[in-house]
Write a protein that holds these residues in place. Sequence first.
Motif, PDB file in Angstrom:
ATOM      1  N   UNK A 610       0.966  -1.093  -0.011  1.00  0.00           N
ATOM      2  CA  UNK A 610       0.031   0.080   0.069  1.00  0.00           C
ATOM      3  C   UNK A 610       0.839   1.231  -0.051  1.00  0.00           C
ATOM      4  N   UNK A 611       1.939   1.104   0.538  1.00  0.00           N
ATOM      5  CA  UNK A 611       2.556   2.396   0.512  1.00  0.00           C
ATOM      6  C   UNK A 611       3.558   2.696  -0.815  1.00  0.00           C
ATOM      7  N   UNK A 612       3.761   1.688  -1.527  1.00  0.00           N
ATOM      8  CA  UNK A 612       4.380   1.729  -3.025  1.00  0.00           C
ATOM      9  C   UNK A 612       3.145   2.297  -3.769  1.00  0.00           C
ATOM     10  N   UNK A 613       1.789   1.621  -3.608  1.00  0.00           N
ATOM     11  CA  UNK A 613       0.776   1.803  -4.507  1.00  0.00           C
ATOM     12  C   UNK A 613       0.271   3.385  -4.335  1.00  0.00           C
ATOM     13  N   UNK A 614       0.442   3.987  -3.183  1.00  0.00           N
ATOM     14  CA  UNK A 614      -0.025   5.157  -3.000  1.00  0.00           C
ATOM     15  C   UNK A 614       0.786   6.157  -3.696  1.00  0.00           C
ATOM     16  N   UNK A 615       2.164   5.714  -3.887  1.00  0.00           N
ATOM     17  CA  UNK A 615       3.070   6.716  -4.702  1.00  0.00           C
ATOM     18  C   UNK A 615       2.664   6.451  -6.230  1.00  0.00           C
ATOM     19  N   UNK A 616       2.397   5.211  -6.664  1.00  0.00           N
ATOM     20  CA  UNK A 616       2.548   4.800  -7.971  1.00  0.00           C
ATOM     21  C   UNK A 616       0.898   5.610  -8.561  1.00  0.00           C
ATOM     22  N   UNK A 617      -0.010   5.744  -7.763  1.00  0.00           N
ATOM     23  CA  UNK A 617      -1.256   6.224  -8.036  1.00  0.00           C
ATOM     24  C   UNK A 617      -1.712   7.610  -7.697  1.00  0.00           C
ATOM     25  N   UNK A 618      -0.581   8.272  -6.950  1.00  0.00           N
ATOM     26  CA  UNK A 618      -0.980   9.536  -6.387  1.00  0.00           C
ATOM     27  C   UNK A 618      -2.154   9.648  -5.504  1.00  0.00           C
ATOM     28  N   UNK A 619      -2.549   8.512  -4.750  1.00  0.00           N
ATOM     29  CA  UNK A 619      -3.760   8.471  -3.918  1.00  0.00           C
ATOM     30  C   UNK A 619      -3.474   8.325  -2.595  1.00  0.00           C
ATOM     31  N   UNK A 620      -4.260   8.633  -1.838  1.00  0.00           N
ATOM     32  CA  UNK A 620      -4.211   8.513  -0.248  1.00  0.00           C
ATOM     33  C   UNK A 620      -4.943   7.378   0.172  1.00  0.00           C
ATOM     34  N   UNK A 621      -4.484   6.278   0.994  1.00  0.00           N
ATOM     35  CA  UNK A 621      -5.280   5.303   1.526  1.00  0.00           C
ATOM     36  C   UNK A 621      -5.416   5.341   3.104  1.00  0.00           C
ATOM     37  N   UNK A 623      -6.460   3.517   6.302  1.00  0.00           N
ATOM     38  CA  UNK A 623      -6.696   2.242   6.698  1.00  0.00           C
ATOM     39  C   UNK A 623      -6.744   1.980   8.185  1.00  0.00           C
ATOM     40  N   UNK A 624      -7.800   1.673   8.627  1.00  0.00           N
ATOM     41  CA  UNK A 624      -7.974   1.433  10.107  1.00  0.00           C
ATOM     42  C   UNK A 624      -7.911   0.012  10.352  1.00  0.00           C
ATOM     43  N   UNK A 625      -6.883  -0.622  11.148  1.00  0.00           N
ATOM     44  CA  UNK A 625      -6.722  -2.200  11.496  1.00  0.00           C
ATOM     45  C   UNK A 625      -7.360  -2.385  12.541  1.00  0.00           C
ATOM     46  N   UNK A 626      -7.064  -3.480  13.266  1.00  0.00           N
ATOM     47  CA  UNK A 626      -7.553  -3.799  14.630  1.00  0.00           C
ATOM     48  C   UNK A 626      -7.118  -2.997  15.608  1.00  0.00           C
ATOM     49  N   UNK A 627      -6.055  -2.053  15.580  1.00  0.00           N
ATOM     50  CA  UNK A 627      -5.279  -1.184  16.492  1.00  0.00           C
ATOM     51  C   UNK A 627      -5.559   0.217  16.330  1.00  0.00           C
ATOM     52  N   UNK A 628      -5.211   0.653  15.140  1.00  0.00           N
ATOM     53  CA  UNK A 628      -4.695   1.891  14.913  1.00  0.00           C
ATOM     54  C   UNK A 628      -5.215   2.391  13.362  1.00  0.00           C
ATOM     55  N   UNK A 629      -4.705   3.429  13.057  1.00  0.00           N
ATOM     56  CA  UNK A 629      -4.753   4.027  11.624  1.00  0.00           C
ATOM     57  C   UNK A 629      -3.361   3.919  10.927  1.00  0.00           C
ATOM     58  N   UNK A 630      -3.600   3.766   9.792  1.00  0.00           N
ATOM     59  CA  UNK A 630      -2.332   3.832   8.562  1.00  0.00           C
ATOM     60  C   UNK A 630      -2.783   4.928   7.613  1.00  0.00           C
ATOM     61  N   UNK A 631      -2.132   5.920   7.570  1.00  0.00           N
ATOM     62  CA  UNK A 631      -2.288   6.754   6.303  1.00  0.00           C
ATOM     63  C   UNK A 631      -1.290   6.572   5.164  1.00  0.00           C
ATOM     64  N   UNK A 632      -1.654   6.215   4.161  1.00  0.00           N
ATOM     65  CA  UNK A 632      -0.713   5.973   3.067  1.00  0.00           C
ATOM     66  C   UNK A 632      -0.561   6.931   2.164  1.00  0.00           C
ATOM     67  N   UNK A 633       0.353   7.543   1.902  1.00  0.00           N
ATOM     68  CA  UNK A 633       0.446   8.668   0.841  1.00  0.00           C
ATOM     69  C   UNK A 633       1.911   8.942   0.321  1.00  0.00           C
ATOM     70  N   UNK A 634       2.060   9.171  -0.907  1.00  0.00           N
ATOM     71  CA  UNK A 634       3.376   9.397  -1.398  1.00  0.00           C
ATOM     72  C   UNK A 634       4.579   8.410  -1.052  1.00  0.00           C
ATOM     73  N   UNK A 635       3.979   7.277  -0.922  1.00  0.00           N
ATOM     74  CA  UNK A 635       4.936   6.164  -0.525  1.00  0.00           C
ATOM     75  C   UNK A 635       5.547   6.057   0.810  1.00  0.00           C
TER      76      UNK A 635
END
Length: 643
Positions: A610-621, A623-635
Motif C-alpha cells: 500500500x505504501x508503494x501503490x499510494x506513490x504509483x497512483x498519487x492517491x491516499x489510503x 486504513x484502520x486495522x484492529x489497533x490503529x490507523x495507517x495513512x498511506x500517501x506518497x509512498x
Amino acid sequence: MATDPSTSAPASPAAVAGGDDSLEPWSARVRTLTRLGRHREALALLRHGDPSPPPHALALPAAVISCAKLHLASGVAQIHALAAKRGLLPSSDAYLLSALLSSYSRLRLLPLARQLLDELPLASTPPATARTAFNSLISGCALHGVPAAGCFSLFRRMRVAAGVRFDAVTLLALVPVAPLGVVPQLHALAARSGLAANTSVANCLVSVYARGGGGGGTSLARQVFEEMPRASRDLVSWNAVISAHAQNGLAVQAVELYRRMRGPEGGGVEPDAVTLVGVLSSCAHTGARRVGLDVERYVRERIPGFRDNLPLCNALINFHARCGSLPQAQELFDEMPERSVVSWTALIIGYGMHGQGGIAVDLFETMVSEATAPDSVAMVGLLSAFSHAGMYDEGRKYFSTMERDHRLRPKLEHYTCMVDLLGRAGRLDEARELIASMPMAADGAVWGALLGACKIHKNVEMGEEAFERVVGLEPTNVGYYVLMANIYADAGQLDGVAKVRATMRRRGLRKEPGCSYVEHEGKVHLFMADDHSHPQARRIYELVVELERMVKEKTGGDVVEERAEAAAVPLVGFHSEKLAVAFGLLNTEAGSEIVVIKNLRVCGDCHSFLKTVSALTSRAFLVRDASRFHRFEDGVCSCRDYW
C-alpha cells in the motif's frame, strides 16, 4: 401533628387551586399542594384547616407523602396513630395504607413498614389493597438495598401465605434486584401470567438481561425484545436493546437495530440522545462512517443545543476520531462550552490511534492545566498513544508518575500498555521484568502484548513462554495461536508451525478470516481474502495483479507472473485490504482519499504494497486495522513503519 418550625401560613384557596373555598374543600387543597410539591404548605393547611367535617380519608395520604418528602419521620408516625384511632387502618383505606408503607420505606424505617403489613388482616382485606401493601413494601426494600433474599421472602409470603396475585408493579420492583440466575424464573412467571407483554415489564427484562453482559445476557435481552408486540415497543424498548448490544461489544447488531428503529418497524418512534450515543459508539467500533454521519446530521437538525449535551458530544468526538476524521473531532471538541475528562480522552485516543503521540501529550498537559483530573481511562489512552508512536521515554515517564501526580494506581490495562510499549521498542527483557514486578497476576492481555512484541522482534524463546502463559488464560483466543505460528514461521521452524496448527485443530479453533470494507455511494462493500463474490471481482483482481507487477518493478523484485491469464485457475493469495483498495481505485475520483476498515492487523506485505501503490497512483489510503490507523500517501505511512 409535627410540622417544621419554619412552616409558612396556609395559602389562600385561590392561590392553591385557582378557585374559591366553596368550590374545593380544604382537604382537597392539601392533596393539591402535595401534588405541586408545596409540602410545608400542605402540612400547615392540614394542621390549621377547618376540621368539620373531618375529611382525613382524603387528606391524610397526601400529608403522609409530604412528611416523607420533608424527612419528618415523627410526622408520619403521628398521622399513622391518628388514622388508627379513627379506624382508617389497618385495612379500610388502601391509599393511606400504601402511602404509609411507601413513606416508611422512603425514610428507611422498614421495620415499621413490615409491622404495619403484619397488622393487616389479610383474610378480610380486599385483594387489590393487599397487593398494594405488599408491592409498597417490596418496592421499598428493593429501593433501599435490602438483600434480594429479603425481597423474595416478601414475594413468597405474598403469593403463598397471603394468596395475593402479583402484578407488573411487583415484577418491576423484583427484576432489577434479582440475582442473574433468578431473572429467567421471574421472566417465566411473567410469561405465564401474561405480564411479559406489558411494555414496562419487557423493557425492564431487556435492561436487566443486558446488564448480565456477555453473549448470553444480550441474547436473552434480544429474545425478549423480539417477542414484544411491535406496537408496544416504545423508545425505552429500543434504547434498552440497542444499548444491550452496544455495551457488550455487538456493535454490528446495534447498528442494524438502529436501522430497524428508523424504518417502518420503528412505528414512528424517534431516537433521543440515549439512542444516538449507543449508535455512535457502535459506529466508532465498527467504522460505520455512513451510519455515523447520518446520525450526526440527525443530531444537528433535530436536537437543538446538542453541544450542551456532554455524552452526545463526546460520542460524536469519539466517532469521528475512530473513523479517521480527526479535524471534525477537533472542531467539535473546540466548540464544546464544557468538557469532561471523557471529552479529552476521546480526542487523546484519536490522536494516539493516528500515531500522533506528540499532540496526544499536548492535549493531556492542557487538560491537566485546566484542572480536569485524568482518570484511568485517560491514562490508558495516553500510554497507548506512546506505544503507537514509539515514544518510549515519554511512556516510562508518565507511567512512573501516575500514582505520585494523579493518585492513580496502575491497573492491568496500564501494565498492558507498558509491556506493549517496551516490547515494540525492542526492550523485551525489560517488558518481561515489568510483568514479574506487577503487584497483581498478569492476565491474557499482558502476556498477549509480550507475545506480539516477540513476533515483531522474532524472539522464539520468549514467545514460547508468553504463548504458554496466554493460552493457559485464554485457551480459545485464536489470535494468540496465529501469532505463535507466525513466530515459528519467521524463524523457519516449520515443526513449530505444525505443532500450533495441530493444537488448534484438536481444540476446534479456526483462524478468523480477514475482511475489509469500503463505503461507497451509501453502500458497504465487503471483501474477504481471496473472495470472488463481488460483482466487479474480475476487474478488481486484474487491477491487483497489475499493481503487484508495478510494485515489483518499482521495488526491484522479481516481476510477478501474469496470474490473471489463467482464467480457469482461481486467483489466490490476495488479502482483503488489497481488494478493497483496488475497488476504491476503480470507483472513486482521482485525488479522493480511500478509507478502508479492516478487522485484523495489517500484515507486513500489504503494508509495503500500500505504501508503494499510494506513490504509483498519487492517491491516499486511510486504513484502520484492529489497533490503529495507517495513512498511506506518497509512498510513506503515517505510522513510520512502527505498528
